[in-house]
Design a protein around this motif. Sequence first.
Motif, PDB file in Angstrom:
ATOM      1  N   ALA A 253     -83.723  -9.889 -67.690  1.00  0.00           N
ATOM      2  CA  ALA A 253     -82.658  -8.715 -67.361  1.00  0.00           C
ATOM      3  C   ALA A 253     -81.943  -9.165 -66.891  1.00  0.00           C
ATOM      4  O   ALA A 253     -81.904  -9.695 -66.139  1.00  0.00           O
ATOM      5  N   LEU A 254     -80.395  -8.918 -67.490  1.00  0.00           N
ATOM      6  CA  LEU A 254     -79.042  -9.479 -66.767  1.00  0.00           C
ATOM      7  C   LEU A 254     -79.621  -9.512 -65.217  1.00  0.00           C
ATOM      8  O   LEU A 254     -79.612 -10.386 -64.282  1.00  0.00           O
ATOM      9  N   LEU A 255     -79.271  -8.034 -64.964  1.00  0.00           N
ATOM     10  CA  LEU A 255     -79.100  -8.126 -62.735  1.00  0.00           C
ATOM     11  C   LEU A 255     -80.479  -8.899 -61.782  1.00  0.00           C
ATOM     12  O   LEU A 255     -79.935  -8.912 -60.879  1.00  0.00           O
ATOM     13  N   SER A 256     -81.234  -9.417 -62.389  1.00  0.00           N
ATOM     14  CA  SER A 256     -82.705 -10.155 -61.849  1.00  0.00           C
ATOM     15  C   SER A 256     -82.352 -11.553 -62.414  1.00  0.00           C
ATOM     16  O   SER A 256     -82.985 -11.505 -60.852  1.00  0.00           O
ATOM     17  N   GLN A 257     -81.807 -11.819 -63.243  1.00  0.00           N
ATOM     18  CA  GLN A 257     -81.836 -13.109 -63.804  1.00  0.00           C
ATOM     19  C   GLN A 257     -81.073 -13.891 -62.329  1.00  0.00           C
ATOM     20  O   GLN A 257     -80.282 -12.944 -61.667  1.00  0.00           O
ATOM     21  N   ASP A 262     -74.771 -21.126 -58.996  1.00  0.00           N
ATOM     22  CA  ASP A 262     -75.131 -21.649 -58.121  1.00  0.00           C
ATOM     23  C   ASP A 262     -77.050 -21.431 -57.611  1.00  0.00           C
ATOM     24  O   ASP A 262     -78.323 -22.387 -57.970  1.00  0.00           O
ATOM     25  N   GLY A 263     -77.185 -21.170 -58.818  1.00  0.00           N
ATOM     26  CA  GLY A 263     -79.143 -20.907 -59.339  1.00  0.00           C
ATOM     27  C   GLY A 263     -80.117 -20.307 -58.445  1.00  0.00           C
ATOM     28  O   GLY A 263     -81.666 -20.757 -58.417  1.00  0.00           O
ATOM     29  N   VAL A 270     -74.871 -10.839 -56.148  1.00  0.00           N
ATOM     30  CA  VAL A 270     -73.471 -11.445 -56.977  1.00  0.00           C
ATOM     31  C   VAL A 270     -72.467 -10.480 -57.182  1.00  0.00           C
ATOM     32  O   VAL A 270     -71.575 -10.259 -56.570  1.00  0.00           O
ATOM     33  N   ILE A 271     -72.663  -9.178 -57.602  1.00  0.00           N
ATOM     34  CA  ILE A 271     -71.757  -8.071 -57.912  1.00  0.00           C
ATOM     35  C   ILE A 271     -71.848  -8.016 -56.903  1.00  0.00           C
ATOM     36  O   ILE A 271     -70.757  -7.099 -55.915  1.00  0.00           O
ATOM     37  N   ALA A 272     -73.369  -7.497 -56.027  1.00  0.00           N
ATOM     38  CA  ALA A 272     -72.876  -6.447 -54.832  1.00  0.00           C
ATOM     39  C   ALA A 272     -72.213  -6.991 -54.313  1.00  0.00           C
ATOM     40  O   ALA A 272     -71.344  -5.833 -52.970  1.00  0.00           O
TER      41      ALA A 272
END
Length: 315
Positions: A253-257, A262-263, A270-272
């Motif tokens: 899932a994109l948001l939890s990847q 930075d890994g 990151v977005i928040a």
Amino acid sequence: MADITASMVKDLREKSGAGMMDCKKALAENNGDVDAAMDWLRTKGLAAAAKKSSRTAAEGLVGVAVAGTKGAAVEVNSETDFVAKNDQFQAFVREVTQLALENGEDMDALKATKTPSGRTVEEALTNNIATIGENQSLRRVRVLEVSQGAVVPYVHNAAVPGMGKIGVLVALESDAGADVLEPLGKQVAMHIAAAFPLALDETGLDAEILERERGIAREKIAAEVAEKGKAIPADIMEKRVEGNVAKYRKENALLSQLFVMDGKTPVADVIAKAGKDVGTTIKLKDYVRFQLGEGIEKEESDFAAEVAATAGITK
């Protein structure tokens, strides 16, 4: 028992990364069914968890275009990579992408839309096939739009501006300026191109795929337990299975990847943080990732095999 040919073993080996003998055994155990053999290899820990839809198996171009708060992505397929370098083909992809941006993602409506030449998209495609001499198809189209914010495009290894083999659109809903949204959107788009999420969040993952992963996890754990010669209670087994499935959800899932830059930071964080840094909210509303030919199985031309087949020899 299905007849396992060398070409079947070669195909499975390329898709799984497993050894030749393991691939041959997997096919034998699964009566020649390639998908079942892939699952068998994964159960045995002999193959990477490759996503079937990520197999690039057709040629052509993916095109992306944006205007204001709206973006479009299209995929046009051809038989060979040579056609993708043809000026006429590239012009067609460029026109269709722009028309999708202006008129929406309804495929039938798009095919009936007039191009600058006066032909409809479908007529222009037919003309391309006749003049270029190779079969082509308009495979899919997606349009994203936000009420406020930006739709950011990205083409990985672009063949020409706005066209390549992987095209991504990222829709960011926010009142932040372009100076914030454009670089953020590009970084997220680059992550999407590399990490291949299957859905925006965990709720969007396909239930059938999750059930398949659950079955693979159950078989794999059972094999590990049997190898150690110890039984485990059913409830413990299910907890381990669900733990594996939860990991799969998180990784796909994109948001939890974890952000590829930075890994270690989830994409949602990151977005928040980007929003917090400029004192506003930024929402990743949606995304599109088109990879050329994903999910299409392409027949490879092999002159030696054709000669053998003509002679009645099984390869």
